[in-house]
Design an enzyme around this catalytic site. Structure first.
Site, PDB file in Angstrom:
ATOM      1  N   LYS A  33       0.830  -1.210   0.000  1.00  0.00           N
ATOM      2  CA  LYS A  33       0.000   0.000   0.000  1.00  0.00           C
ATOM      3  C   LYS A  33       0.862   1.256   0.000  1.00  0.00           C
ATOM      4  O   LYS A  33       0.612   2.188  -0.745  1.00  0.00           O
ATOM      5  CB  LYS A  33      -0.914   0.051   1.233  1.00  0.00           C
ATOM      6  N   ARG A 108      -9.269   0.975   9.228  1.00  0.00           N
ATOM      7  CA  ARG A 108      -8.871  -0.394   9.532  1.00  0.00           C
ATOM      8  C   ARG A 108      -9.895  -1.109  10.396  1.00  0.00           C
ATOM      9  O   ARG A 108      -9.695  -2.273  10.734  1.00  0.00           O
ATOM     10  CB  ARG A 108      -7.545  -0.358  10.290  1.00  0.00           C
ATOM     11  N   ARG A 148      11.709  -6.721   4.644  1.00  0.00           N
ATOM     12  CA  ARG A 148      11.644  -5.269   4.412  1.00  0.00           C
ATOM     13  C   ARG A 148      12.729  -4.520   5.188  1.00  0.00           C
ATOM     14  O   ARG A 148      12.955  -4.760   6.366  1.00  0.00           O
ATOM     15  CB  ARG A 148      10.264  -4.747   4.822  1.00  0.00           C
ATOM     16  N   ARG A 181      11.798  -2.076  10.520  1.00  0.00           N
ATOM     17  CA  ARG A 181      10.732  -1.606  11.412  1.00  0.00           C
ATOM     18  C   ARG A 181      10.607  -2.574  12.564  1.00  0.00           C
ATOM     19  O   ARG A 181      10.670  -3.777  12.376  1.00  0.00           O
ATOM     20  CB  ARG A 181       9.402  -1.544  10.650  1.00  0.00           C
ATOM     21  N   ARG A 192      -0.385  -9.095  13.535  1.00  0.00           N
ATOM     22  CA  ARG A 192      -0.970  -8.083  12.641  1.00  0.00           C
ATOM     23  C   ARG A 192      -1.940  -8.741  11.658  1.00  0.00           C
ATOM     24  O   ARG A 192      -2.978  -8.179  11.319  1.00  0.00           O
ATOM     25  CB  ARG A 192       0.138  -7.325  11.892  1.00  0.00           C
TER      26      ARG A 192
HETATM   27  P1  AMP Z   1       1.196   0.319   9.104  1.00  0.00           P
HETATM   28  O1  AMP Z   1       2.415   1.110   8.845  1.00  0.00           O
HETATM   29  O2  AMP Z   1       0.025   0.789   8.303  1.00  0.00           O
HETATM   30  O3  AMP Z   1       1.419  -1.169   8.951  1.00  0.00           O
HETATM   31  O4  AMP Z   1       0.794   0.581  10.641  1.00  0.00           O
HETATM   32  C1  AMP Z   1       1.672   0.235  11.705  1.00  0.00           C
HETATM   33  C2  AMP Z   1       0.902   0.108  12.993  1.00  0.00           C
HETATM   34  O5  AMP Z   1       0.273   1.373  13.318  1.00  0.00           O
HETATM   35  C3  AMP Z   1      -0.254  -0.890  12.966  1.00  0.00           C
HETATM   36  O6  AMP Z   1       0.160  -2.221  13.207  1.00  0.00           O
HETATM   37  C4  AMP Z   1      -1.156  -0.335  14.061  1.00  0.00           C
HETATM   38  O7  AMP Z   1      -0.649  -0.659  15.351  1.00  0.00           O
HETATM   39  C5  AMP Z   1      -1.009   1.166  13.881  1.00  0.00           C
HETATM   40  N1  AMP Z   1      -2.019   1.692  12.930  1.00  0.00           N
HETATM   41  C6  AMP Z   1      -1.813   2.194  11.679  1.00  0.00           C
HETATM   42  N2  AMP Z   1      -2.956   2.588  11.100  1.00  0.00           N
HETATM   43  C7  AMP Z   1      -3.935   2.340  12.018  1.00  0.00           C
HETATM   44  C8  AMP Z   1      -5.340   2.509  12.005  1.00  0.00           C
HETATM   45  N3  AMP Z   1      -5.990   3.007  10.930  1.00  0.00           N
HETATM   46  N4  AMP Z   1      -6.031   2.156  13.120  1.00  0.00           N
HETATM   47  C9  AMP Z   1      -5.400   1.646  14.209  1.00  0.00           C
HETATM   48  N5  AMP Z   1      -4.080   1.442  14.271  1.00  0.00           N
HETATM   49  C10 AMP Z   1      -3.337   1.783  13.186  1.00  0.00           C
END
Ligand code: AMP
Length: 249
Positions: A33, A108, A148, A181, A192
């Site tokens: 994404k 989400r 990654r 990360r 996740r």
């Molecule tokens: P991402 O970089 O999108 O994979 O997000 C990393 C982490 O941030 C996720 O595993 C969640 O803990 C938190 N996170 C990101 N976006 C959201 C969201 N829309 N709602 C809740 N937690 C989020």
């Protein structure tokens, strides 16, 4: 391609450049994404809004939001809806969102989707949300996530299996040692994915049911996925435009 189709294609491309409107990029962790959102946002001249990036910024700067989110993110769980919705509301007030934006990693949960549908629907003259979901199989996602690596200086994303840097663990562009990360481990990935299946998969079904939704195969090379997402957005905006023209007679 017939000339009518070619003309329609050109016409929609111009529309998208000027005013693509709000676009949601949906999909499990690791489907790409972020990579796709960055590329298409640059092409259309609109911002990429990644809730993951915004939360990491808050976490790394020790803001009150970041302090609340830190442990939750480390465990691969979701930050509570009200905190994330408020953060998105603030971001959407910025003037650079006027012609559209790509939301990456949001909504989400069904609660976030309900908030967004209401929030965007409330503003006059704003195009309706369109959603594109990127699909990739579980084992491929695991390989992408654990492989990654990111340059902490310029943000370039690598994968040690699929797109390795020229020199091991160093950025091709500035030579900085790459970082991983903290939630890109196999253990956190599994959590996740569980979170995705239980809370985010229903969001995909929500937008599928609303229409203005397409799916793209994310297992293809990055450029093919980008072309797929772009084509989906063009078709969705195009069919909505036709619908509006029919309504207006
Ligand atoms: P991402 O970089 O999108 O994979 O997000 C990393 C982490 O941030 C996720 O595993 C969640 O803990 C938190 N996170 C990101 N976006 C959201 C969201 N829309 N709602 C809740 N937690 C989020």
């Amino acid at each position: 391609m017939t000339s009518a189709v070619a003309d329609a294609h050109v016409e929609v491309k111009q529309d998208l450049k000027g005013n693509p409107g709000p676009i949601l990029l949906l999909g499990a962790p690791g489907v790409g994404k972020g990579t796709q959102a960055k590329e298409l946002a640059a092409k259309w001249g609109i911002p990429q809004i990644s809730t993951g990036d915004l939360l990491r910024y808050n976490r790394d700067h020790g803001t009150p939001l970041g302090l609340k989110a830190k442990e939750i993110m480390a465990a691969g769980k979701l930050v509570p809806d009200d905190l994330v919705n408020q953060m998105v509301a603030e971001r959407l007030k910025q003037p650079d969102t006027a012609q559209g934006y790509i939301l990456d990693g949001y909504p989400r949960t069904l609660g976030q989707a309900a908030w967004l549908d209401q929030h965007i629907g409330a503003e006059a003259g704003v195009l309706p949300v369109i959603a594109v979901s990127i699909q990739v199989g579980y084992n491929e996602l695991l390989r992408r996530i654990t492989g990654r690596r990111i340059c902490p200086v310029c943000g370039t994303i690598y994968n040690i299996y699929l797109q390795p840097p020229k020199v091991d663990e160093k950025c091709d562009l500035d030579g900085t040692p790459l970082v991983r990360r903290s939630d890109d481990t196999e253990e956190v990935f599994k959590e996740r994915m569980r979170t995705y299946e239980s809370q985010t998969a229903p969001v995909v079904e929500h937008y599928r049911a609303l229409g203005r939704f397409e799916e793209v195969d994310g297992s293809q090379p990055v450029s093919a996925v980008a072309a797929g997402v772009e084509g989906a957005v063009e078709r969705l905006r195009n069919s909505e435009q036709k619908q509006q023209n029919r309504v207006q007679g």
